[in-house]
Each structure stands twice: as structure tokens, then as C-alpha cells.
Motif scaffolding. Structure first.
Motif, PDB file in Angstrom:
ATOM      1  N   MET A   1       0.833  -1.204   0.000  1.00 15.40           N
ATOM      2  CA  MET A   1       0.000   0.000   0.000  1.00 15.40           C
ATOM      3  C   MET A   1       0.864   1.250   0.000  1.00 15.40           C
ATOM      4  O   MET A   1       0.632   2.194  -0.737  1.00 15.40           O
ATOM      5  N   SER A   2       1.909   1.247   0.846  1.00 19.85           N
ATOM      6  CA  SER A   2       2.786   2.416   0.873  1.00 19.85           C
ATOM      7  C   SER A   2       3.480   2.556  -0.478  1.00 19.85           C
ATOM      8  O   SER A   2       3.764   3.658  -0.928  1.00 19.85           O
ATOM      9  N   GLY A   3       3.740   1.405  -1.121  1.00 18.06           N
ATOM     10  CA  GLY A   3       4.345   1.422  -2.452  1.00 18.06           C
ATOM     11  C   GLY A   3       3.430   2.122  -3.440  1.00 18.06           C
ATOM     12  O   GLY A   3       3.868   2.952  -4.235  1.00 18.06           O
ATOM     13  N   LEU A   4       2.138   1.804  -3.349  1.00 19.80           N
ATOM     14  CA  LEU A   4       1.159   2.429  -4.239  1.00 19.80           C
ATOM     15  C   LEU A   4       1.152   3.940  -4.021  1.00 19.80           C
ATOM     16  O   LEU A   4       1.189   4.723  -4.977  1.00 19.80           O
ATOM     17  N   ALA A   5       1.156   4.351  -2.744  1.00 17.26           N
ATOM     18  CA  ALA A   5       1.126   5.783  -2.434  1.00 17.26           C
ATOM     19  C   ALA A   5       2.395   6.458  -2.954  1.00 17.26           C
ATOM     20  O   ALA A   5       2.345   7.538  -3.558  1.00 17.26           O
ATOM     21  N   TYR A   6       3.519   5.801  -2.759  1.00 16.28           N
ATOM     22  CA  TYR A   6       4.811   6.357  -3.171  1.00 16.28           C
ATOM     23  C   TYR A   6       4.866   6.530  -4.697  1.00 16.28           C
ATOM     24  O   TYR A   6       5.241   7.589  -5.211  1.00 16.28           O
ATOM     25  N   ASP A   7       4.471   5.489  -5.418  1.00 21.95           N
ATOM     26  CA  ASP A   7       4.489   5.551  -6.887  1.00 21.95           C
ATOM     27  C   ASP A   7       3.500   6.590  -7.406  1.00 21.95           C
ATOM     28  O   ASP A   7       3.775   7.312  -8.364  1.00 21.95           O
ATOM     29  N   THR A   8       2.321   6.633  -6.744  1.00 21.92           N
ATOM     30  CA  THR A   8       1.311   7.594  -7.163  1.00 21.92           C
ATOM     31  C   THR A   8       1.848   9.012  -7.006  1.00 21.92           C
ATOM     32  O   THR A   8       1.661   9.866  -7.882  1.00 21.92           O
ATOM     33  N   MET A   9       2.560   9.244  -5.891  1.00 17.46           N
ATOM     34  CA  MET A   9       3.124  10.576  -5.673  1.00 17.46           C
ATOM     35  C   MET A   9       4.172  10.909  -6.715  1.00 17.46           C
ATOM     36  O   MET A   9       4.210  12.026  -7.254  1.00 17.46           O
ATOM     37  N   ALA A  10       5.016   9.938  -7.033  1.00 21.99           N
ATOM     38  CA  ALA A  10       6.057  10.178  -8.037  1.00 21.99           C
ATOM     39  C   ALA A  10       5.423  10.553  -9.372  1.00 21.99           C
ATOM     40  O   ALA A  10       5.865  11.491 -10.050  1.00 21.99           O
ATOM     41  N   LEU A  11       4.374   9.834  -9.747  1.00 18.48           N
ATOM     42  CA  LEU A  11       3.737  10.100 -11.037  1.00 18.48           C
ATOM     43  C   LEU A  11       2.936  11.397 -11.010  1.00 18.48           C
ATOM     44  O   LEU A  11       2.861  12.107 -12.016  1.00 18.48           O
ATOM     45  N   THR A  12       2.330  11.691  -9.860  1.00 17.57           N
ATOM     46  CA  THR A  12       1.612  12.957  -9.751  1.00 17.57           C
ATOM     47  C   THR A  12       2.609  14.111  -9.920  1.00 17.57           C
ATOM     48  O   THR A  12       2.325  15.095 -10.616  1.00 17.57           O
ATOM     49  N   GLY A  13       3.798  13.941  -9.330  1.00 16.08           N
ATOM     50  CA  GLY A  13       4.850  14.943  -9.498  1.00 16.08           C
ATOM     51  C   GLY A  13       5.180  15.128 -10.964  1.00 16.08           C
ATOM     52  O   GLY A  13       5.342  16.256 -11.452  1.00 16.08           O
ATOM     53  N   ARG A  14       5.233  14.033 -11.689  1.00 15.87           N
ATOM     54  CA  ARG A  14       5.506  14.089 -13.119  1.00 15.87           C
ATOM     55  C   ARG A  14       4.444  14.928 -13.839  1.00 15.87           C
ATOM     56  O   ARG A  14       4.757  15.809 -14.638  1.00 15.87           O
ATOM     57  N   HIS A  15       3.176  14.666 -13.527  1.00 12.67           N
ATOM     58  CA  HIS A  15       2.099  15.383 -14.220  1.00 12.67           C
ATOM     59  C   HIS A  15       2.082  16.861 -13.852  1.00 12.67           C
ATOM     60  O   HIS A  15       1.770  17.707 -14.678  1.00 12.67           O
ATOM     61  N   MET A  16       2.439  17.165 -12.598  1.00  4.85           N
ATOM     62  CA  MET A  16       2.480  18.573 -12.190  1.00  4.85           C
ATOM     63  C   MET A  16       3.569  19.306 -12.965  1.00  4.85           C
ATOM     64  O   MET A  16       3.415  20.462 -13.351  1.00  4.85           O
ATOM     65  N   ARG A  17       4.678  18.610 -13.203  1.00  2.00           N
ATOM     66  CA  ARG A  17       5.750  19.220 -13.999  1.00  2.00           C
ATOM     67  C   ARG A  17       5.260  19.502 -15.417  1.00  2.00           C
ATOM     68  O   ARG A  17       5.611  20.504 -16.018  1.00  2.00           O
ATOM     69  N   HIS A  18       4.465  18.566 -15.949  1.00  2.07           N
ATOM     70  CA  HIS A  18       3.909  18.781 -17.294  1.00  2.07           C
ATOM     71  C   HIS A  18       3.163  20.113 -17.344  1.00  2.07           C
ATOM     72  O   HIS A  18       3.285  20.854 -18.312  1.00  2.07           O
ATOM     73  N   ILE A  19       2.363  20.359 -16.298  1.00  4.76           N
ATOM     74  CA  ILE A  19       1.566  21.582 -16.262  1.00  4.76           C
ATOM     75  C   ILE A  19       2.492  22.796 -16.323  1.00  4.76           C
ATOM     76  O   ILE A  19       2.243  23.766 -17.040  1.00  4.76           O
ATOM     77  N   ALA A  20       3.587  22.689 -15.552  1.00  2.00           N
ATOM     78  CA  ALA A  20       4.522  23.811 -15.531  1.00  2.00           C
ATOM     79  C   ALA A  20       5.174  24.008 -16.895  1.00  2.00           C
ATOM     80  O   ALA A  20       5.463  25.131 -17.303  1.00  2.00           O
ATOM     81  N   ARG A  21       5.406  22.896 -17.633  1.00  2.00           N
ATOM     82  CA  ARG A  21       6.099  22.977 -18.929  1.00  2.00           C
ATOM     83  C   ARG A  21       5.186  23.427 -20.053  1.00  2.00           C
ATOM     84  O   ARG A  21       5.636  23.974 -21.051  1.00  2.00           O
ATOM     85  N   VAL A  22       3.906  23.090 -19.918  1.00  2.00           N
ATOM     86  CA  VAL A  22       2.970  23.416 -20.999  1.00  2.00           C
ATOM     87  C   VAL A  22       1.957  24.414 -20.463  1.00  2.00           C
ATOM     88  O   VAL A  22       0.916  24.038 -19.954  1.00  2.00           O
ATOM     89  N   PRO A  23       2.281  25.692 -20.566  1.00  2.00           N
ATOM     90  CA  PRO A  23       1.403  26.715 -19.986  1.00  2.00           C
ATOM     91  C   PRO A  23      -0.021  26.649 -20.541  1.00  2.00           C
ATOM     92  O   PRO A  23      -0.964  26.999 -19.848  1.00  2.00           O
TER      93      PRO A  23
END
Lengths: 323, 262
Positions: free
Chosen positions: B1-23
């Protein structure tokens, strides 16, 4: 540790009415390179996807790095690196961010992922471009980043699916060098390719796949022996002289020369060596035959297929290539 | 379960970066909704009448809901994009949680829709919209909107995996929007509709969410209709959205296995 890093037995996979794999057997000793050779649609990619746990086989069994791919996929994934036919990198992230992300997903921890990313950026000469978006990378740079990504967790088995297709020479050399380094470090590599030359350079053993089965397996030398030596190809100027030319060439050739009427071309297997070539040229001149083209060809993948199957490796579109 | 949370956070971070890159993406989730609020608020607000309520207040719930619905397209595009650039293959070869790929996508898209909510609430407040029943009720309305948004993210992920083509997915998302949004009480009261159409519109989950928000924010006006979903909008919204999620999540997880295993 097991001596055999990749073991596959009777792998079968069907897509609708297309039998992509019709029973593949492979055995790759740890610390060696297995080259999987075959035309488009032969089933190379399907085989790699099954071994890398992306796809379940319909039948058969495969053990990678000591774990069954169907029963213990998560343990297999901890041991493998996979580079597919296209660089699987996130265009919108920078090179560094890509590597850190994959590192985190490999559970290296934030610090571990960052440190490892730094190391690999250096090794693949991407330090300068590390903080630029991957969108701006050249094809070769993407490939290098992709390769770095699959080495992040120091895998013991590496799957490279047509790693050099469409690569420039420099990137190809980097890749070849990397593969050799990895193998020196004890890593097992399975790479698919359409180029005999590449397999020849890198592979300890080669498996030739056609229509979903392994039709030949052995060292590069074994395979070349099956194909025979170099080939002399003579195109005559006038079609009426074709028969005479074939008769003349049969004296210097190993076995009967093959005549292609349409192309006015004769293809003869010869022992390598300048003498045989000179003899052939002299014999043709003495017979007074007009020669339009005279060429020496090394065995190509096509020749391998021709000699192993009796048919040329016909490229067919396969579903797997679009995925 | 903690693995799921950890991976989800890593990927959410990825998507947030996308937002920053694509105004454009950031503009899409902020400026778009603002324009909607202003256009509907001023344009329709000055022309439409709903008895017992200021139309500009009445329409806010509808606009919020429409923006939540548009998460379908966002999630669908994200998922089909990953299928095409080979990243899904990479993810599947990693010893990570597979479910995290979907959860990371839907959670990040939910964060973006929350941002839209905040922006719209601020602009709405500036042009005169108020939630009259206090903070708790107001928050309850937003919670319901986010539940709708989350459900729509999963619907989008499912569509993206099944349809695969980014262009096709966009038009399907648009096509879906038409009946759900316009055959609801989002912009007009349902009293004027023929009886059979009115029943359909009343049971449309979008209508329940809109009605719930109006009820919770006291933007409702007079409720003359005594149909069950109109009388108990919060209950009906929670049940329909809950059921939708229970169906959508496993279906999407299965579609992911299939879509990637090709």
C-alpha cells in the motif's frame, strides 16, 4: 545464482488468427549476449515482451533471472532493464527528471534516484543537456537517455529490442560499447536486430526466428558456415551469354551457381580469397563474356534466411510493431 | 500500500511538472473556466429569469459541473498519450505498482480540476455569487463537485485506454458532454421540458450534482418538482457517483492490463 539467465520453453502467442509465436525455445547463459535475428513480423518483439513480463504467453514457460515470468513477474522486473523499439521517455520532462522519476519508481528513494541519475547522465554524455526538455533532444540522445533509464537499477538481465534501428553511427557505437561493458560486468543481454552485422559484433550466440519459431541457433560462426562463404555476383551484358557464364563460374564456385534469368545475374558461393576472385575474372574474360557488373557480397540476413528456409525473409506487417 | 502511495506521488509529481512545462494546460484549467463564468454570468445572466433566484447565482453550480465534466477529456488525452509514447511499456517493466499509473493520472487531473474550482469560486464571488448556507454546506457542495470530477477522470482514463487515439478520444468526450450537460438542469430549470424528457433529465447524475450544489449553497430558487432525485439530490448524487466509481475503477484497471498487453 543460476547459470542460465533466460530460459524459455515452448512460448506460444496468438493474436486473433495470427500466430505470432509458434513455440519459441531459448536458453541464454548468464553473462552472455544472445542476438535474436529475424525479419519484421517474425515474432522478435512478442518474444521480448513476454520475457520482460509485459505480455502473458498463451502457452509455454519462461524463467528470467531465476524467476518465472508468469508466477513472479514483480521479482523479474526488479532484475531486468528493457529498451523497446522506440525511446520510452517523457518528452515534457528534462533528461534528469526522466531518470529521477524512473529511479523513484524503482524504489531507489529520492536521494538514491538523484545520485544514480547523475552518474548515468555523465556516463551517457548527457550532462550538458540534462536540464533541457527531452523534446529538444536528437534521436540519438533520446536513445541514450532510454538506455540510461533501463540501466538505472543495475539490472542483471537486459532486453534490447532493435536498439539501433534508425540510429546514427555515433549513437550506435555508444550502444555497442555499453552492451560490451554490461556483459563484462556480468549482465546478460538479449538483443533483437534485423542486422546480421550487429548480431555478429555483439552476440555470443544468435537465434534466428522466422514465423514464430527458432529456425537456427548457434554462434555467429556456426550460422555463417550454414550460409556459406562470400558470394560472387556477376551480371552479364547480354542474356544469351548467361548459360555460358554460369558454366565458366561453376568451375571456380563452391557448389552450383544460382542463375537469375530476369536480372541476367549469376550468384556463386566462393571460398574467400583474392585468388578465387581473380580466377573467376580471368575465366570470364577468356570465355569472351561481356560483364556488366562484378561484385563480392558478404552473407546478409537475407542469405541466412534463404539458406535456412529456402525463402527470403518476407517482411509482413505485424500487430506487435504498432504497439 | 505504501508502495502504491509512493508511486502515485512520483507520477503525480511528473504530471504537475507537465503543467509547468505546458502553460496552455494551465491556461486551459484556469482561464477557460473564468471565461465560462463571465460569459454565462453576464450574457445569460442578463437575459434569463429563474423564479426566486438571481440567475447569476443559479448558473454557477451548472458551470462548476460542466468544468468537472471536462476532466473526461483531460484524463483520456493523458492516458492515450502515454500509450503512444511507449511510457506505459516502461512502467510495466518496472517493479512498481501498476495501479499507481492510473491513480497518478486521475489524482493529478483531480488536482487540476480543484484548481479550476478555486479560480471559478473567486471569479464567481467577484460577480456576485454567494453560498448562503455557511462554510460547511459550501464545502459539502465542493466535495460533491470533486467527487464528480474524480469519477469523470476515471471515465476519461477508461475511454483513453479503450479508444487509444488521442483525436478520437477528444471527440468522444465532447459527444458525451452534450447529452449529460445539456440534458440536465445545469443551465435551465427542467419544468419546461416534455414530461418524458424531464424524467430523463432529473435522473441524469449531472442534474443531481447541480441540484445538490444549489441546495447546499441556497442558490436554488423555488423547487416545485417533487420527483425523487429533485427532492433528495445529495443522496442521489452520492449513490450514483459512488456506484459509477465502483464500476469504473476495476473496469479501467482491466482495460489498462489489456491496452498495455498488446
Amino acid at each position: 545464482m543460476n547459470d542460465v539467465a533466460i530460459e524459455a520453453e515452448g512460448l506460444r502467442k496468438r493474436y486473433g488468427d495470427h500466430q505470432a509465436l509458434a513455440g519459441i525455445d531459448l536458453s541464454v547463459p548468464a553473462g552472455t549476449v544472445m542476438g535474436v535475428l529475424g525479419p519484421n513480423g517474425a515474432g522478435k518483439t512478442t518474444a521480448v515482451r513476454i520475457l520482460a513480463t509485459l505480455l502473458a504467453a498463451d502457452e509455454g514457460r519462461a524463467v528470467v533471472a531465476g524467476y518465472d515470468v508468469a508466477k513472479d513477474p514483480q521479482k523479474v522486473r526488479r532484475q531486468i532493464g528493457l529498451a523497446g523499439q522506440y525511446a520510452a521517455v517523457d518528452e515534457l520532462l528534462t533528461g534528469r527528471e526522466n531518470l529521477v522519476l524512473i529511479g523513484k519508481l524503482h524504489r531507489l528513494g529520492r536521494k538514491g534516484a538523484k545520485a544514480r541519475a547523475e552518474e548515468l547522465l555523465e556516463r551517457f554524455e548527457l550532462v550538458e543537456a540534462a536540464d533541457r526538455g527531452v523534446k529538444t533532444y536528437s534521436g540519438g540522445m533520446r536513445r541514450r537517455l532510454d538506455l540510461a533509464a533501463c540501466l538505472l537499477a543495475e539490472p542483471s538481465v537486459l532486453f534490447l529490442d532493435e536498439p539501433t534501428t534508425g540510429l546514427d553511427l555515433t549513437s550506435r557505437m555508444t550502444l555497442w560499447k555499453t552492451v560490451r561493458e554490461q556483459v563484462t560486468g556480468g549482465v546478460t543481454v538479449l538483443l533483437t536486430t534485423q542486422y546480421l552485422e550487429e548480431a555478429d559484433h555483439l552476440a555470443d550466440r544468435i537465434a534466428v526466428i522466422d514465423k514464430g519459431t527458432v529456425i537456427a541457433e548457434g554462434t555467429p560462426d556456426d550460422l555463417k558456415d550454414k550460409v556459406g562463404g562470400e558470394r560472387l555476383e556477376v551480371t552479364v551484358a547480354v542474356r544469351s551469354e548467361l548459360a555460358e557464364a554460369a558454366r565458366v563460374l561453376s568451375k571456380v564456385a563452391v557448389g552450383e551457381p544460382v542463375v537469375a534469368e530476369e536480372d541476367r545475374r549469376i550468384s556463386a558461393t566462393i571460398d574467400s580469397g583474392i585468388d578465387t576472385i581473380a580466377d573467376a575474372a580471368v575465366a570470364l574474360r577468356e570465355a569472351g563474356i561481356g560483364v556488366a557488373d562484378f561484385a563480392i557480397r558478404r552473407p546478409s540476413l537475407d542469405d541466412v534466411f534463404l539458406s535456412l528456409t529456402g525463402h527470403a525473409g518476407t517482411p509482413t506487417e505485424e500487430k506487435e510493431s504498432e504497439a | 500500500m505504501s508502495g502504491l502511495a509512493y508511486d502515485t506521488m512520483a507520477l503525480t509529481g511528473r504530471h504537475m511538472r507537465h503543467i509547468a512545462r505546458v502553460p496552455e494546460k494551465l491556461i486551459g484549467v484556469t482561464v477557460g473556466p473564468i471565461v465560462l463564468v463571465l460569459v454565462f454570468g453576464y450574457l445569460f445572466g442578463s437575459a434569463m429569469q429563474v423564479p426566486g433566484v438571481n440567475y447569476r447565482e443559479y448558473i454557477m453550480a451548472g458551470i462548476f459541473t460542466q468544468v468537472m465534466f471536462s476532466a473526461v477529456g483531460t484524463s483520456a488525452a493523458g492516458v492515450s498519450g502515454d500509450l503512444h509514447n511507449g511510457l506505459v511499456d516502461r512502467f510495466r517493466s518496472l517493479p512498481m505498482s501498476r495501479f499507481a499509473v492510473l491513480l497518478g493520472r486521475t489524482v493529478s487531473d483531480l488536482l487540476m480540476t480543484s484548481l479550476s474550482c478555486v479560480v471559478m469560486a473567486v471569479v464567481g464571488a467577484l460577480i456576485g455569487w454567494r453560498a448562503h448556507n455557511g462554510v460547511l454546506q459550501a464545502a459539502a457542495g465542493f466535495a460533491l463537485l470533486l467527487l464528480l470530477g474524480f469519477t469523470m477522470c476515471w471515465l476519461g482514463a477508461l475511454l483513453g485506454l479503450v479508444i487509444r487515439s488521442t483525436e478520437a478520444v477528444n471527440s468522444v468526450a465532447m459527444l458525451l458532454m452534450m447529452p449529460f450537460i445539456f440534458l440536465s438542469n445545469a443551465f435551465v430549470p427542467l419544468n419546461g421540458l416534455p414530461r418524458w424528457l424531464q424524467v430523463i433529465a432529473e435522473w441524469n447524475p449531472i442534474s443531481s450534482v447541480v441540484a445538490s450544489c444549489r441546495h447546499l449553497w441556497a442558490n436554488q430558487g423555488l423547487v416545485t418538482d417533487n420527483a425523487f432525485p429533485t427532492q433528495h439530490p445529495v443522496l442521489v448524487s452520492c449513490v450514483t457517483l459512488g456506484v459509477a466509481l465502483i464500476v469504473l475503477v476495476p473496469l479501467t484497471a482491466r482495460a489498462y492490463q489489456r491496452a498495455a498487453a498488446r
